[in-house]
Write an enzyme that holds these catalytic residues in place. Sequence first.
Site, short mmCIF file in Angstrom:
data_model
loop_
_atom_site.label_atom_id
_atom_site.label_comp_id
_atom_site.label_asym_id
_atom_site.label_seq_id
_atom_site.Cartn_x
_atom_site.Cartn_y
_atom_site.Cartn_z
CD GLU A 75 -2.85 1.38 2.26
OE1 GLU A 75 -2.89 0.55 3.17
OE2 GLU A 75 -3.68 2.28 2.12
CG ASP A 91 -2.91 -2.45 4.56
OD1 ASP A 91 -2.04 -1.63 4.94
OD2 ASP A 91 -4.12 -2.17 4.54
CB ILE A 93 -0.30 -0.16 9.57
CG1 ILE A 93 1.04 -0.44 10.25
CG2 ILE A 93 -1.38 0.13 10.64
CD1 ILE A 93 1.51 0.67 11.21
CG ASP A 94 -6.42 -3.33 7.32
OD1 ASP A 94 -6.87 -2.47 6.57
OD2 ASP A 94 -7.14 -4.18 7.90
CB THR A 96 -3.56 3.82 9.28
OG1 THR A 96 -2.86 2.86 8.51
CG2 THR A 96 -2.58 4.87 9.73
CG ASP A 218 -7.74 -2.47 2.39
OD1 ASP A 218 -6.87 -2.28 3.24
OD2 ASP A 218 -8.21 -1.57 1.65
#
Length: 274
Positions: A75, A91, A93-94, A96, A218
């Site tokens: 991402e 991802d 950090i999904d 955030t 995601d």
Amino acid sequence: MSPTTIDRDGLLALASKLALAAGNMARDGRAQRGIAKADTKSSATDVVTEFDKASEALIVDGILAARPHDAVIGEEGTDKAGTSGIDWLIDPIDGTTNFLYDLPGWNVSIAAASAQGTEVGVVYVPATNELFTAIAGGGAYLNGRPIRCSDTDDVALALIATGFSYQIERRRSQARRVAAMLPQVRDLRRFGAAAADLCYVAAGRVDAYFEEWLAPWDLAAGGLIAREAGCHLGSLDGGPPRPDSVLAANSLIHSALQALIRQIDDQIDNDHLQ
Ligand code: 2AM
Ligand code: CA
């Protein structure tokens, strides 16, 4: 090119190791140093921190050290072509916004795919020490124990997770839809991280999850985990799931929930025309 034999166990071991390392780095770094500065992306509330970038760098470096010929997309900007037939989707950090506010649920999501589809998926939720994993055809696991979706068979009794876009106009239409849905289901949950939401459907913690306008990273890992836990994955308008439209539910309520959402959307459209 499609690899002739895929070492799925090896891919899963690598993804798990890197998700744990990146998630722990972000959790511990945030606890020790806090977040100095958050930049914005698609809108004023779509943020990225130094930890998103550091997490992606750690994961990408780890993949390429072990498997230099794989393709890697992340991402935060990684877009490397490969020749092995294995593509990684990350991802770093999904969720955030949860990370920013120090709320649980943010996670590290890593998937590896071949031309056949997603082969392995890993979602690590550091705040709860939970590692969700799946191999295509091999079931879904939470910290090594098998997980299954719920067996709720009535939409009126279903607990449903959803999420909202960062774009104001999209949020307006999403708000109209959930306002109409709320009296017709057990309740709604908005945890704030798509990959974890999919894992919560997989573990039977919610009965369904739907969202629109996601990105491929995601959906990739959490989607495989949900499917391997026995969930049905589709889109809101029928057909297979897409990042811009996903509905994951146990198979007993999937079509009824899809019909309810369609009916609500049609009603909203009609009201709008009058
Ligand atoms: P993020 O935290 O990695 O940005 C929130 O509903 C969930 O949807 C989060 O997983 C968030 O991912 C994702 N999300 C929300 N709006 C998005 C958008 N416009 N594009 C991509 N992902 C989005
Ligand atoms: Ca992210």
